[in-house]
Design an enzyme around this catalytic site. Structure first.
Site, PDB file in Angstrom:
ATOM      1  N   ASN A 187       0.820  -1.211   0.000  1.00 54.34           N
ATOM      2  CA  ASN A 187       0.000   0.000   0.000  1.00 54.34           C
ATOM      3  C   ASN A 187       0.856   1.265   0.000  1.00 54.34           C
ATOM      4  OD1 ASN A 187       1.032  -0.062   2.568  1.00 54.34           O
ATOM      5  ND2 ASN A 187      -0.944  -0.052   3.636  1.00 54.34           N
ATOM      6  N   HIS A 237       3.399   1.822   2.126  1.00 55.20           N
ATOM      7  CA  HIS A 237       3.972   2.222   3.416  1.00 55.20           C
ATOM      8  C   HIS A 237       5.491   2.080   3.404  1.00 55.20           C
ATOM      9  CE1 HIS A 237       3.476  -2.089   5.258  1.00 55.20           C
ATOM     10  NE2 HIS A 237       4.723  -1.912   4.905  1.00 55.20           N
TER      11      HIS A 237
END
Length: 240
Positions: free
Chosen positions: A136, A138
């Protein structure tokens, strides 16, 4: 942000490791931070090999942990501590005082954050940090939407991260929070090396390169500094 594309994963790891080796050879007491997880495992192997061949000396180097799953420790398979120690620190000859790593079993996570912040204040800023890219976007446990002004902090884990965590643990674990260096600390590093491998990372690599810098995709934020480079293998670069 400069992008370097390697033929395959072994070449990628050698290229990333060279950044660390060059940093330590230039500054033997450098503060180095390398992510845990699957992506840097080949980097750890390359660094251990370089030490054994006499191409780098880590006897004065300071090592800083990037993040940890709250509630997990060295005895837990797949914890950041277990992975970094078993693949890297245990293969080097280091003194305890050369390593500062988050304690995921702490009873006071906020005090633990302050402890690591103090260490960085004494030894930092980070000279070289090696980061993976989450599915995602991160970096560390700075999930989408993470605050830009955070130093060390506790963060609620994104559902994507909780789902992907099974690959580390071999079974589902009830991990809901992480403890991590913040975006402010990461972006203050003197050299930032962002790395990704495999076709599964192709989409997020393309987003990292092509989307505007925003904490909606934290990995894009490294583009805001001239100190960052992206290292990928051909598979991870396939959507560029």
């Amino acid at each position: 942000m400069k992008t370097f594309i390697s033929q395959d994963y072994p070449q990628l790891c050698e290229a990333v490791a060279k950044n660390v080796i060059d940093c330590v050879n230039a500054k033997p007491d450098a503060l180095i931070c390398i992510a845990g997880g699957d992506t840097p495992l080949g980097v750890f192997a390359a660094l251990v090999g370089a030490q054994n061949q006499g191409r780098v000396d880590f006897s004065r180097t300071q090592f800083l942990g990037l993040d940890e799953w709250l509630g997990l420790g060295k005895a837990d398979k797949g914890s950041c501590r277990e992975m970094v120690w078993s693949h890297f620190f245990d293969k080097l000859t280091l003194r305890d005082e050369q390593i500062c790593f988050f304690d995921g079993l702490t009873n006071d996570p906020h005090a633990e954050c302050k402890r690591v912040d103090r260490y960085i204040g004494q030894h930092g800023p980070i000279d070289c940090i090696v980061l993976g890219i989450g599915m995602n976007g991160h970096i560390g446990f700075n999930e989408p939407g993470a605050a830009l002004d955070n130093t060390c902090h506790v963060i609620d884990l994104d559902p994507v991260t909780q789902t992907v965590s099974v690959k580390y643990f071999g079974t589902a674990r009830d991990v809901k929070q992480g403890i991590s260096l913040g975006l402010k600390t990461i972006l203050e590093a003197k050299k930032i090396v962002l790395m990704a491998s495999g076709e599964k990372k192709a989409s997020i690599v393309a987003q990292t390169v092509n989307q505007p810098a925003s904490n909606a995709i934290p990995s894009t934020l490294v583009k805001t500094t001239h100190k960052a480079s992206l290292y990928v293998d051909k598979a991870a670069a396939s959507a560029l």
